[in-house]
Design an enzyme around this catalytic site. Sequence first.
Site, short mmCIF file in Angstrom:
data_model
loop_
_atom_site.label_atom_id
_atom_site.label_comp_id
_atom_site.label_asym_id
_atom_site.label_seq_id
_atom_site.Cartn_x
_atom_site.Cartn_y
_atom_site.Cartn_z
N SER A 136 -3.94 -0.45 1.97
CA SER A 136 -3.55 0.89 2.46
C SER A 136 -2.26 1.40 1.83
O SER A 136 -1.70 2.39 2.29
CB SER A 136 -3.42 0.84 3.98
OG SER A 136 -2.64 -0.27 4.36
N GLU A 137 -1.80 0.73 0.77
CA GLU A 137 -0.53 1.13 0.13
C GLU A 137 -0.46 2.62 -0.19
O GLU A 137 0.54 3.29 0.06
CB GLU A 137 -0.31 0.32 -1.16
CG GLU A 137 0.42 -1.00 -0.96
CD GLU A 137 -0.45 -2.12 -0.42
OE1 GLU A 137 0.01 -3.28 -0.45
OE2 GLU A 137 -1.59 -1.85 0.04
N ALA A 138 -1.55 3.16 -0.75
CA ALA A 138 -1.54 4.57 -1.16
C ALA A 138 -1.26 5.51 0.02
O ALA A 138 -0.70 6.59 -0.15
CB ALA A 138 -2.86 4.95 -1.83
N ILE A 140 0.86 5.05 2.34
CA ILE A 140 2.29 5.22 2.63
C ILE A 140 3.07 5.57 1.37
O ILE A 140 4.30 5.55 1.36
CB ILE A 140 2.90 3.97 3.34
CG1 ILE A 140 2.68 2.70 2.53
CG2 ILE A 140 2.33 3.81 4.75
CD1 ILE A 140 3.50 1.52 3.03
#
Length: 263
Positions: A136-138, A140
């Site tokens: 889910s990096e993208a 944040i």
Amino acid sequence: GGKRMSAQKRVLYTRHGQVAVITLNRPDVLNAFDKPMYDGVNVALEQFRDDKLVRVAVLQAAGERAFSAGADIKAIAADLEAGTFEGYGPLLTDDNMVTAKPIIAAVHGHCIGEGVNLMLACDLVVADETARVAVSEARIGINAVDIPLKLARKIGYAKAFALLVPGEAKDATWCQAAGLVEIVTPAGQAQNRAFELAYEIAESCGPLAVQAQKETLWRAVFEGEKQGRSAGMDWREITRPSADYAEGQRAFLERRKPLFKGK
């Protein structure tokens, strides 16, 4: 020292016959990664690598809800405030095979960010139907680096991109279809099934042959075919004259189970 002590509480290493079990042990924070957690995983991986008594490892996580929720945002915030944050990690497995002995992941519940990275460091993944895998990096506004590199080699561009963008969680069925997960079990059964599989490998396969195949494959995938072939041929020099190979042939001819000694 103190570092090792807190790392050992975070990640447990136990031995059951010829199978090692490595357990992420911060269930109260969904096995999130702070600095001692990275240290703990790395210490356990080295322990498994150097442990002559075990042939296969299961990597699992304590608690009902998560394999790992990823980076410990609270710990990072606290370290930033204290001015002591230098970035956590890396895991030894980020750019290194670490060991030719196989590692099986048992994944349940949330498996996010660094949890995915750890899962990708394993050779086989058993997930139960509660597993939700997310990079889910993208979402944040930051980019994952090691995960896309491993995903590219392990599941290919299209499926890797679908996991990375837009970054919502994928269930066990999607992960199995993508080639990320080998076996899906009912809820609560992943750890037992992973252990059964580890025990089967330890019992039924020549340990040197298994290590040879892992290293050949790993080097071919992550370094190139030439390196893979070279590793395979080097291992052949060890497996061909081994007592295990002689025993394997004898057992085959005598129609019985071979008794492998790892030499």
